[in-house]
Scaffold this motif. Structure first.
Motif, PDB file in Angstrom:
ATOM      1  N   ILE A 267      42.698  32.471  62.700  1.00  0.00           N
ATOM      2  CA  ILE A 267      41.459  32.002  63.335  1.00  0.00           C
ATOM      3  C   ILE A 267      40.617  33.178  63.851  1.00  0.00           C
ATOM      4  O   ILE A 267      39.390  33.186  63.718  1.00  0.00           O
ATOM      5  CB  ILE A 267      41.762  30.981  64.453  1.00  0.00           C
ATOM      6  N   GLU A 268      41.291  34.192  64.403  1.00  0.00           N
ATOM      7  CA  GLU A 268      40.531  35.339  64.931  1.00  0.00           C
ATOM      8  C   GLU A 268      39.787  36.056  63.803  1.00  0.00           C
ATOM      9  O   GLU A 268      38.634  36.429  63.940  1.00  0.00           O
ATOM     10  CB  GLU A 268      41.459  36.316  65.691  1.00  0.00           C
ATOM     11  N   GLU A 269      40.477  36.249  62.689  1.00  0.00           N
ATOM     12  CA  GLU A 269      39.838  36.895  61.526  1.00  0.00           C
ATOM     13  C   GLU A 269      38.647  36.072  61.026  1.00  0.00           C
ATOM     14  O   GLU A 269      37.603  36.608  60.690  1.00  0.00           O
ATOM     15  CB  GLU A 269      40.849  37.047  60.372  1.00  0.00           C
ATOM     16  N   LEU A 270      38.851  34.754  60.999  1.00  0.00           N
ATOM     17  CA  LEU A 270      37.773  33.870  60.537  1.00  0.00           C
ATOM     18  C   LEU A 270      36.542  34.017  61.433  1.00  0.00           C
ATOM     19  O   LEU A 270      35.411  34.135  60.951  1.00  0.00           O
ATOM     20  CB  LEU A 270      38.238  32.405  60.547  1.00  0.00           C
ATOM     21  N   LYS A 271      36.804  34.055  62.753  1.00  0.00           N
ATOM     22  CA  LYS A 271      35.688  34.169  63.702  1.00  0.00           C
ATOM     23  C   LYS A 271      34.961  35.495  63.512  1.00  0.00           C
ATOM     24  O   LYS A 271      33.732  35.551  63.527  1.00  0.00           O
ATOM     25  CB  LYS A 271      36.201  34.045  65.140  1.00  0.00           C
ATOM     26  N   LYS A 272      35.752  36.558  63.311  1.00  0.00           N
ATOM     27  CA  LYS A 272      35.159  37.889  63.121  1.00  0.00           C
ATOM     28  C   LYS A 272      34.245  37.896  61.885  1.00  0.00           C
ATOM     29  O   LYS A 272      33.118  38.385  61.917  1.00  0.00           O
ATOM     30  CB  LYS A 272      36.280  38.933  62.948  1.00  0.00           C
ATOM     31  N   SER A 273      34.769  37.333  60.782  1.00  0.00           N
ATOM     32  CA  SER A 273      33.985  37.305  59.539  1.00  0.00           C
ATOM     33  C   SER A 273      32.700  36.511  59.714  1.00  0.00           C
ATOM     34  O   SER A 273      31.633  36.924  59.280  1.00  0.00           O
ATOM     35  CB  SER A 273      34.764  36.629  58.413  1.00  0.00           C
ATOM     36  N   LEU A 274      32.840  35.350  60.362  1.00  0.00           N
ATOM     37  CA  LEU A 274      31.655  34.498  60.538  1.00  0.00           C
ATOM     38  C   LEU A 274      30.606  35.197  61.388  1.00  0.00           C
ATOM     39  O   LEU A 274      29.414  35.167  61.074  1.00  0.00           O
ATOM     40  CB  LEU A 274      32.064  33.168  61.181  1.00  0.00           C
ATOM     41  N   LYS A 275      31.061  35.838  62.473  1.00  0.00           N
ATOM     42  CA  LYS A 275      30.121  36.542  63.356  1.00  0.00           C
ATOM     43  C   LYS A 275      29.397  37.630  62.593  1.00  0.00           C
ATOM     44  O   LYS A 275      28.183  37.781  62.708  1.00  0.00           O
ATOM     45  CB  LYS A 275      30.891  37.155  64.542  1.00  0.00           C
ATOM     46  N   SER A 276      30.176  38.372  61.780  1.00  0.00           N
ATOM     47  CA  SER A 276      29.545  39.486  61.044  1.00  0.00           C
ATOM     48  C   SER A 276      28.510  38.959  60.051  1.00  0.00           C
ATOM     49  O   SER A 276      27.635  39.689  59.607  1.00  0.00           O
ATOM     50  CB  SER A 276      30.595  40.328  60.333  1.00  0.00           C
ATOM     51  N   LYS A 277      28.616  37.713  59.688  1.00  0.00           N
ATOM     52  CA  LYS A 277      27.637  37.136  58.753  1.00  0.00           C
ATOM     53  C   LYS A 277      26.534  36.394  59.511  1.00  0.00           C
ATOM     54  O   LYS A 277      25.713  35.696  58.905  1.00  0.00           O
ATOM     55  CB  LYS A 277      28.328  36.197  57.770  1.00  0.00           C
ATOM     56  N   GLY A 278      26.559  36.495  60.847  1.00  0.00           N
ATOM     57  CA  GLY A 278      25.508  35.891  61.656  1.00  0.00           C
ATOM     58  C   GLY A 278      25.600  34.375  61.763  1.00  0.00           C
ATOM     59  O   GLY A 278      24.614  33.698  62.024  1.00  0.00           O
ATOM     60  N   GLU A 279      26.794  33.828  61.542  1.00  0.00           N
ATOM     61  CA  GLU A 279      26.948  32.373  61.617  1.00  0.00           C
ATOM     62  C   GLU A 279      27.260  31.944  63.059  1.00  0.00           C
ATOM     63  O   GLU A 279      27.828  32.704  63.843  1.00  0.00           O
ATOM     64  CB  GLU A 279      28.097  31.924  60.712  1.00  0.00           C
ATOM     65  N   LYS A 280      26.902  30.702  63.366  1.00  0.00           N
ATOM     66  CA  LYS A 280      27.221  30.170  64.703  1.00  0.00           C
ATOM     67  C   LYS A 280      28.624  29.575  64.681  1.00  0.00           C
ATOM     68  O   LYS A 280      28.906  28.670  63.894  1.00  0.00           O
ATOM     69  CB  LYS A 280      26.219  29.077  65.077  1.00  0.00           C
ATOM     70  N   LEU A 281      29.480  30.074  65.582  1.00  0.00           N
ATOM     71  CA  LEU A 281      30.876  29.635  65.556  1.00  0.00           C
ATOM     72  C   LEU A 281      31.031  28.131  65.841  1.00  0.00           C
ATOM     73  O   LEU A 281      31.922  27.484  65.299  1.00  0.00           O
ATOM     74  CB  LEU A 281      31.713  30.441  66.544  1.00  0.00           C
ATOM     75  N   GLU A 282      30.098  27.590  66.680  1.00  0.00           N
ATOM     76  CA  GLU A 282      30.189  26.146  67.019  1.00  0.00           C
ATOM     77  C   GLU A 282      30.199  25.277  65.757  1.00  0.00           C
ATOM     78  O   GLU A 282      30.844  24.234  65.700  1.00  0.00           O
ATOM     79  CB  GLU A 282      29.013  25.631  67.855  1.00  0.00           C
ATOM     80  N   ASP A 283      29.448  25.731  64.730  1.00  0.00           N
ATOM     81  CA  ASP A 283      29.353  24.922  63.512  1.00  0.00           C
ATOM     82  C   ASP A 283      30.700  24.793  62.793  1.00  0.00           C
ATOM     83  O   ASP A 283      30.839  23.972  61.892  1.00  0.00           O
ATOM     84  CB  ASP A 283      28.346  25.550  62.530  1.00  0.00           C
ATOM     85  N   TYR A 284      31.624  25.657  63.151  1.00  0.00           N
ATOM     86  CA  TYR A 284      32.878  25.699  62.407  1.00  0.00           C
ATOM     87  C   TYR A 284      34.081  25.268  63.241  1.00  0.00           C
ATOM     88  O   TYR A 284      35.210  25.467  62.830  1.00  0.00           O
ATOM     89  CB  TYR A 284      33.111  27.110  61.857  1.00  0.00           C
ATOM     90  N   SER A 285      33.819  24.662  64.414  1.00  0.00           N
ATOM     91  CA  SER A 285      34.957  24.379  65.310  1.00  0.00           C
ATOM     92  C   SER A 285      35.998  23.483  64.633  1.00  0.00           C
ATOM     93  O   SER A 285      37.193  23.692  64.794  1.00  0.00           O
ATOM     94  CB  SER A 285      34.472  23.790  66.627  1.00  0.00           C
ATOM     95  N   HIS A 286      35.530  22.525  63.833  1.00  0.00           N
ATOM     96  CA  HIS A 286      36.528  21.643  63.191  1.00  0.00           C
ATOM     97  C   HIS A 286      37.364  22.449  62.198  1.00  0.00           C
ATOM     98  O   HIS A 286      38.549  22.177  61.988  1.00  0.00           O
ATOM     99  CB  HIS A 286      35.853  20.455  62.493  1.00  0.00           C
TER     100      HIS A 286
END
Ligand code: 4AD
Ligand code: MG
Length: 430
Positions: free
Chosen positions: A364-383
């Motif tokens: 999950i931490e890696e996923l969050k890091k990747s998403l952030k680096s791509k400028g995505e909002k983490l809330e959209d991916y909580s599920h």
């Protein structure tokens, strides 16, 4: 009398038959009318002597191409007839007269596109649509024979999976929603119940590419599987591709022939194992054999894929693309951490990427890091993070561009012909 198909009538070969269909060609004099009748199975020459149709001749004379008719008569072999048989007509019912059919050899691609609803009756489109049906049928058969369940996901979704800019936004009761680019993120929830799943459904890409291999709506064949690693996923992709090819070669030789497809070119993909090559190796091969220098870290461009694929006569798996330019869910490869555990299956004969797949990141931490680096909002991916919090297992899958596979198999110039009613940036009707 019971209607039979033209092929069945020709198999019968003699005696009385009743067939029906559309007039494919017509010519006549004041003594005879010759019709070539078309149904889904074949065409056959039908001959109507004026003297036998004295009363009906006025009506028969009005028959134009695409008039629909029922024909009763005697079939016999005739080597001069285009398909080797002829029907001596004893009775004809004209079902629907046709206006002058607005399709002819002089129409360019654009006009044929505008008249697609009629162009579908061409032998070219009929051949392709038959092959397409074999392809999708074979895909279902393949997955089911391997114990996969069919699983469907929503098309209207709140957020992305692949690149953001290629999402179609829709006004959903004044809320922004999107059309799905992939079934994958939903599939990843469902493997925890069904383990092996697949789906064939439309995906949408707002891609501003006017190439011969991009549609904005395409049929995406996707699979997702629990417990599998990259090699196993590629095994499925290869076996599936071979299965589909085999079925088309069994069922559609005639159609391929009509399309002018050199089927010898498909042989190697049936017989040989598809090579598996890393991205690093591709760069080296391009440098050594094609004198092309590609700087490490970028996705391969079309021209690079094409030059590389000139060296092969089967599809090739390219694995381990640079992690940073890959979709967020593709995990880092611990053995080569600058790369991801992913692959593209490239098609021969300049057909480009047919399949894209990967293992999935469950960290999950890696996923969050990747998403952030791509400028995505983490809330959209909580599920999505939630899925990985309850007994996560290694898993992965792939997506096949069904039309790209059809384009390759049929040897088409453009992906637009691999689907009945294409949607591209500029083609939105009919
Ligand atoms: O490589 P893509 O973007 O991968 C995915 O969507 C993954 N989520 C699939 C998965 O792992 N379940 O798309 C997969 C395939 C490509 O290899 C390509 O063949 C096809 O979809 N594709 C298109 N086909 C026609 N027109 C387009 N605009 C396409 N974009 C992708
Ligand atoms: Mg891809």
């Amino acid at each position: 009398m019971k209607f039979i198909s033209i092929n069945e009538a020709m198999k019968k070969g003699r005696g009385q038959v009743a067939v029906r269909g559309w007039v494919f060609r017509e010519r006549g004099s004041n003594k005879f009318k010759f019709l070539i009748l078309r149904d889904v199975t074949n065409t056959i020459q039908c001959i109507l002597p004026h003297e036998k149709f004295e009363k009906q001749w006025g009506e028969i004379d009005k028959i134009q191409v695409e008039t629909s008719v029922e024909i009763f008569g005697t079939i016999k072999k005739d080597s001069r007839a285009p398909t080797g048989y002829e029907i001596q007509v004893s009775k004809i019912n004209i079902i629907g007269l046709s206006d002058k059919f607005p399709i002819n050899k002089s129409l360019n691609e654009e006009l044929l596109g505008d008249r697609r609803h009629l162009w579908l009756r061409s032998r070219k489109m009929i051949s392709i649509m038959k092959i397409r049906s074999t392809v999708t049928g074979a895909l279902h058969e393949y997955f089911r024979s391997k114990g996969f369940y069919e699983f469907q996901s929503p098309v209207i979704i709140p957020g992305g999976a692949e690149e953001g800019p290629t999402m179609f936004e829709i006004n959903y009761f004044k809320k922004k929603m999107y059309l799905a680019q992939t079934w994958q993120l939903y599939a990843e929830s469902a493997i925890y119940s069904l383990e092996k799943i697949y789906c064939i459904a439309p995906s949408f890409r707002a891609e501003k590419s006017k190439t011969s291999r991009h549609l904005t709506e395409y049929w995406h064949t996707e699979m997702e599987i629990a417990w599998a690693n990259l090699d196993e996923i590629m095994d499925y992709a290869e076996e599936m591709t071979k299965y589909v090819l085999k079925k088309v070669l069994e069922k559609n030789k005639e159609e391929l022939e009509f399309l002018g497809r050199d089927i010898k070119k498909l042989g190697p993909a049936l017989k040989k194992k598809f090579p598996r090559v890393t991205y690093d190796e591709v760069l080296k091969i391009l440098k050594d054999k094609k004198k092309m220098k590609v700087s490490w870290g970028k996705d391969l461009r079309t021209i690079e894929e094409e030059k590389f694929m000139e060296l092969y006569d089967t599809p090739v798996f390219v694995t381990n693309y640079p992690k940073e330019v890959m979709a967020f869910y593709k995990p880092r490869d611990p053995k080569n951490p600058k790369t991801a555990r992913c692959f593209d299956m490239l098609g021969p004969e300049a057909n480009g990427e047919l399949i894209g797949g990967s293992e999935r990141d469950i960290n999950i931490e890696e996923l969050k890091k990747s998403l952030k680096s791509k400028g995505e909002k983490l809330e959209d991916y909580s599920h999505y993070f939630d899925i990985h919090s309850y007994g996560a297992v290694p898993h992965g899958g792939y997506g096949l561009g069904t039309e790209r596979l059809i384009k390759w198999i049929c040897g088409l110039d453009t992906i637009k012909d691999a689907i009945a009613f294409p949607r591209t940036m500029t083609r939105t009707s009919p």
